[in-house]
Design an enzyme around this catalytic site. Structure first.
Site, PDB file in Angstrom:
ATOM      1  N   GLU A   6      52.576  38.985  33.106  1.00 28.46           N
ATOM      2  CA  GLU A   6      51.621  39.738  33.932  1.00 28.46           C
ATOM      3  C   GLU A   6      52.255  40.175  35.251  1.00 28.46           C
ATOM      4  OE1 GLU A   6      48.887  41.026  33.132  1.00 28.46           O
ATOM      5  OE2 GLU A   6      48.624  40.042  31.197  1.00 28.46           O
ATOM      6  N   TYR A  46      43.668  39.350  39.940  1.00 26.91           N
ATOM      7  CA  TYR A  46      43.901  39.864  38.580  1.00 26.91           C
ATOM      8  C   TYR A  46      44.733  38.863  37.762  1.00 26.91           C
ATOM      9  CZ  TYR A  46      46.087  42.157  34.709  1.00 26.91           C
ATOM     10  OH  TYR A  46      46.542  42.417  33.444  1.00 26.91           O
ATOM     11  N   ASP A  98      42.063  45.032  36.995  1.00 31.15           N
ATOM     12  CA  ASP A  98      43.098  45.839  37.651  1.00 31.15           C
ATOM     13  C   ASP A  98      42.684  47.314  37.587  1.00 31.15           C
ATOM     14  OD1 ASP A  98      43.515  46.585  35.059  1.00 31.15           O
ATOM     15  OD2 ASP A  98      45.666  46.211  35.041  1.00 31.15           O
TER      16      ASP A  98
END
Ligand code: SF4
Length: 350
Positions: free
Chosen positions: A38, A121, A139
């Site tokens: 991520e 996020y 996001d």
């Protein structure tokens, strides 16, 4: 509304089961790998991330390996991926997790957010994907999908509208397979509900979508115009003294910790004058100048690259060092220095 949310989530998961993109960080429940993937995916396309992800995890297979690593090793593994503060924060966060949580990332998103490099996020992504906690991961992609799906036609950058979108995102997350649900929204935003004109004919959610019904999907989300990028003009000096070249490790916040050649703002004549005056280093031309441009998010560097020669045994000014040019490849240079590195190769291999 609750039933409709359930229907949307079920439809989305069924679509995900058929159409999910295959990625090496999917189908595993490893919070460290989710964190690395991520972090790499922020502002970066999946295809770009793939080789970096494999290489990074070969070098730092566990969070404890990353926590024990030198920052310069971590930056080297990140070289070419850009936005280097992500790598520095990832390492800092790994150290924090090693010291405070015994090396295991917590499952509570509120605690995750206290860790360096983990924002709301990423906390949502780690908690839902690795630990099955039913929380959203919001996001820009998700903001776009939800603005269209629920017909949010107010400025999505305003805190109250952002909060409204976050509430909608939370309400959609199912108790069962929350991580898959979040990844399904991400995939939908990346492949179907794309910026500009979405491909609604392929969308599993068109029956529920307000923007599709009204025909204004291409205008959503409503966001303020981004400010134009500022342009700076730099002269980059690739300086040869015998077998050595002059470099320094940046201490500025932009490209912090990465290596650069001497740079001065302004035209080449001014830069040379300043170099002679401030560093008492008279130089002569050693080749044709060339130009390069590097685009950051909010800034553009227009660079003139000057190959120069000076006499050996000149003391290095300030925080610069003379480095044998063969060792340049052992340091981490940002992509902004690629043209200057090519000029150095040319200068030293003549
Ligand atoms: Fe996006 Fe179109 Fe699907 Fe609506 S129908 S969510 S606008 S792709």
């Amino acid at each position: 509304m609750m039933n409709e949310h359930g229907d949307i989530s079920r439809t989305l998961l069924a679509w995900y089961d058929r159409c999910a993109r295959t990625m090496p960080w999917r189908g595993i429940h490893d919070p460290y790998r989710t964190w690395v993937s991520e972090t790499m995916l922020q502002q970066t396309r999946v295809e770009t991330v793939l080789p970096f992800y494999e290489r990074f995890l070969d070098r730092f297979p566990t969070l404890m390996d990353l926590a024990a690593a030198d920052e310069s090793d971590v930056l080297k593994m990140w070289e070419g991926l850009g936005y280097y503060s992500r790598a520095r924060n990832l390492r800092k966060g790994a150290l924090q997790v090693a010291e405070q949580y015994g090396g295991l990332l917590p499952r509570d998103p509120a605690i995750l957010r206290k860790i360096s490099g983990i924002g709301p996020y990423t906390a949502g992504a780690i908690a839902s994907i690795a630990y099955d906690v039913p929380v959203p991961a919001v996001d820009g992609n998700v903001i776009r999908v939800l603005s269209r799906l629920f017909g949010i036609r107010e400025n999505a950058a305003l805190p109250e509208i952002r909060k409204k979108l976050e509430r909608l995102a939370s309400a959609l997350v199912p108790e069962h397979r929350p991580g898959d649900h979040n990844q399904a929204v991400m995939d939908l935003g990346a492949t179907v509900c794309v910026p500009g004109t979405p491909d609604c004919s392929r969308c599993p959610l068109s029956a529920y979508c307000d923007a599709f019904a009204r025909g204004d999907a291409a205008e959503l989300p409503v966001l303020p115009r981004s400010r134009p990028q500022k342009t700076e003009y730099w002269t980059v000096m690739v300086l040869r003294a015998g077998d050595c070249t002059l470099v320094r490790r940046r201490t500025e916040s932009l490209l912090h910790g990465l290596w650069c050649f001497p740079m001065m703002e302004g035209a080449p004549e001014d830069a040379l004058r300043k170099l002679a005056k401030q560093a008492h280093m008279p130089c002569r031309s050693a080749g044709c100048p060339c130009s390069a441009r590097h685009v950051f998010t909010h800034l553009i560097w227009e660079m003139t690259i000057l190959p120069l020669e000076t006499d050996p045994d000149q003391p290095p000014p300030g925080d610069y060092i003379w480095l044998p040019w063969q060792q340049l490849s052992s340091l981490t240079f940002p992509a902004a220095m690629n043209a200057a590195l090519r000029a150095a190769d040319h200068l030293f291999s003549r």
